[in-house]
Write an enzyme that holds these catalytic residues in place. Structure first.
Site, PDB file in Angstrom:
ATOM      1  N   THR A  68      -0.050  -8.553  -3.325  1.00 65.18           N
ATOM      2  CA  THR A  68       0.415  -8.104  -2.025  1.00 65.18           C
ATOM      3  C   THR A  68       0.864  -6.659  -2.163  1.00 65.18           C
ATOM      4  O   THR A  68       1.330  -6.255  -3.233  1.00 65.18           O
ATOM      5  CB  THR A  68       1.586  -8.970  -1.509  1.00 65.18           C
ATOM      6  OG1 THR A  68       2.136  -8.374  -0.339  1.00 65.18           O
ATOM      7  CG2 THR A  68       2.674  -9.101  -2.553  1.00 65.18           C
ATOM      8  N   CYS A 123      -2.878  -4.034   3.540  1.00 66.27           N
ATOM      9  CA  CYS A 123      -2.225  -5.337   3.436  1.00 66.27           C
ATOM     10  C   CYS A 123      -3.295  -6.317   3.005  1.00 66.27           C
ATOM     11  O   CYS A 123      -4.428  -6.271   3.503  1.00 66.27           O
ATOM     12  CB  CYS A 123      -1.602  -5.755   4.770  1.00 66.27           C
ATOM     13  SG  CYS A 123      -0.901  -7.417   4.737  1.00 66.27           S
TER      14      CYS A 123
END
Length: 231
Positions: A83, A197
């Site tokens: 992430t 993202c």
């Protein structure tokens, strides 16, 4: 083959993509029965998201360090944080373990520079777009000029990630919103756009942009495969 340690569950939707990509990449390199040697530590993202939005970064750092140490103890030779947002504490995680942590910004920057590009748009969580831990690394280490959306567009990008993409919802209206935001970044001079993202690639495809899109999940996974199969 080295063991890849994946710090995931943030969300599991993107972690599943990492698992697929590293295994497909190893299979493509080594043959149809080959797969990656990897370990996955998967958080309950509800706990992580609550701490993020409370701004409790010390508690999050503690959890990330614990996950990294457990993966190292389990035999991981290289670590990936699956992430962007949690790369905010990447330096602390790296300092806590002896195996390398492959930072998600670096493979993306290398590919952008290899393409001869310097000005890039960045979309991701509000943390990624507004804080310096990711875009600052792109600028300071790699000499890239990073453009982020305006306040309203940043709020839209962030909301879609947390309300839809982490839950596996891929909605046509949200794709249209992202297309428009990307177009506005291009109007401001972006020569390419970073999908900053790890869930965004579930929604946005190359045909949604007038300029090249750099999928950081795919590039991060590809760099991990290179490290796993080297030496």
């Amino acid at each position: 083959m080295k063991m890849i340690g994946l710090i995931g569950g943030m969300s599991w939707e993107s972690s599943a993509e990492y698992y697929r990509l590293v295994n497909e990449g190893v299979r493509d390199r080594l043959g149809p029965t080959a797969s990656a040697r990897c370990l996955l530590w998967s958080f309950n993202f509800a706990d992580i998201a609550a701490l993020q939005h409370r701004g409790d970064w010390p508690a999050l750092t503690t959890r990330m360090i614990e996950a990294a140490r457990r993966l190292e103890a389990g035999g991981a030779d290289v670590l990936l944080i699956c992430t962007k947002t949690m790369h905010r504490m990447a330096a602390d995680v790296q300092a806590a373990v002896s195996v390398p942590l492959l930072h998600i910004a670096d493979p993306t920057a290398d590919r952008i520079r290899a393409a001869g590009l310097r000005t890039v748009g960045l979309i991701g969580t509000a943390f990624t777009m507004e804080d310096a831990f990711y875009k600052g690394r792109l600028a300071d280490r790699h000499g890239l000029h990073v453009i982020v959306p305006d306040d309203e567009d940043r709020a839209t990008v962030h909301r879609i990630i947390y309300e839809e993409l982490v839950a596996g919802k891929v909605l046509p209206g949200s794709r249209d919103a992202y297309r428009a935001i990307i177009a506005r970044l291009v109007e401001r001079g972006a020569e390419a756009v970073i999908l900053g993202c790890t869930e965004i690639m579930l929604l946005v495809r190359p045909e949604d942009s007038q300029v090249p899109l750099f999928d950081t999940t795919a590039l991060h996974a590809a760099a991990a495969i290179e490290m796993a199969l080297s030496g």
